[in-house]
Scaffold this active site. Structure first.
Site: not given
Length: 228
Positions: A44, A116
């Site tokens: 992320d 992610e």
């Protein structure tokens, strides 16, 4: 390494020197204790920086606040889910039996999180430059909008700016309850403004969605008080 993972590496244009990282990135917590959530956390941040760099380069006249909103619009779950589908992640993600039976391989949140995690795995395997290259390739086909619709303020951003404009501290968000089965949870979130002794709640299908709902409720309260 099985054929599915080899094909995924080809689509990623990256051959892992440590294939275990890719396996872990594709492992949901319902499958194993050695799951992908830490890699998701890392990915992320890598994704955020890579997209920020891309926007800084392409949108040279846009101010900081608008850049932040364009980035948030780009890395939202819907976009990541679409990119995960393009990479074929539903075919290679590892789920526990219950999660698999309930259609977890199609769930947008699971696929977005897995993407992610894959980005985080590439970063650990080969460094930021390679991970950044992956992000740039993934977002080549994603339209980068800088119009007013794209940079419209979400409730959390609007609430934050309202408070900062009055020299007040940022709101506190807390998950007070998690409702429903593991594969279909809703999050009950509190939003508190300590200085005003205001407390509002919101419910959403993810923690982020719950926070946005709570922020929207708080904005309604603040606007109602201001109108009195």
């Amino acid at each position: 390494m099985n054929n599915g993972l080899m094909a995924l590496q080809a689509r990623l244009q990256h051959e892992f020197s440590n294939p275990g990282l890719l396996t872990r990135a594709l492992t949901h917590r319902s499958f194993s204790l050695d799951h992908n959530e830490r890699l998701e956390f890392l990915g992320d941040s890598v994704l955020g920086l890579a997209v920020a760099d891309l926007l800084y380069e392409r949108l040279s006249t846009l101010p900081e606040g608008d850049l932040s909103r364009v980035r948030a619009n780009l890395v939202k779950q819907d976009t990541l889910h679409h990119l995960a589908l393009g990479l074929g992640l539903p075919e290679v993600i590892r789920l526990g039996e219950g999660e698999a039976r309930s259609g977890g391989h199609k769930r947008p949140s699971i696929l977005a999180d897995a993407l992610e995690a894959v980005i985080g795995a590439v970063y650990l395997d080969a460094g930021f430059a390679v991970a950044q290259g992956l992000v740039r390739r993934l977002f080549q086909a994603v339209e980068i909008k800088s119009d007013m619709e794209a940079i419209g303020k979400d409730p959390k951003t609007e609430l934050q700016e309202w408070l900062q404009g009055r020299k007040m501290n940022l709101p506190l968000y807390r998950v007070v309850a998690t409702l429903g089965a593991a594969h279909k949870q809703t999050f009950d979130v509190e939003c508190e403004i300590v200085e005003l002794n205001f407390l509002e709640r919101g419910i959403g299908g993810s923690r982020r969605a719950g926070e946005q709902a709570a922020a929207a409720a708080m904005l309604q309260t603040l606007k109602a008080k201001a109108a009195q």
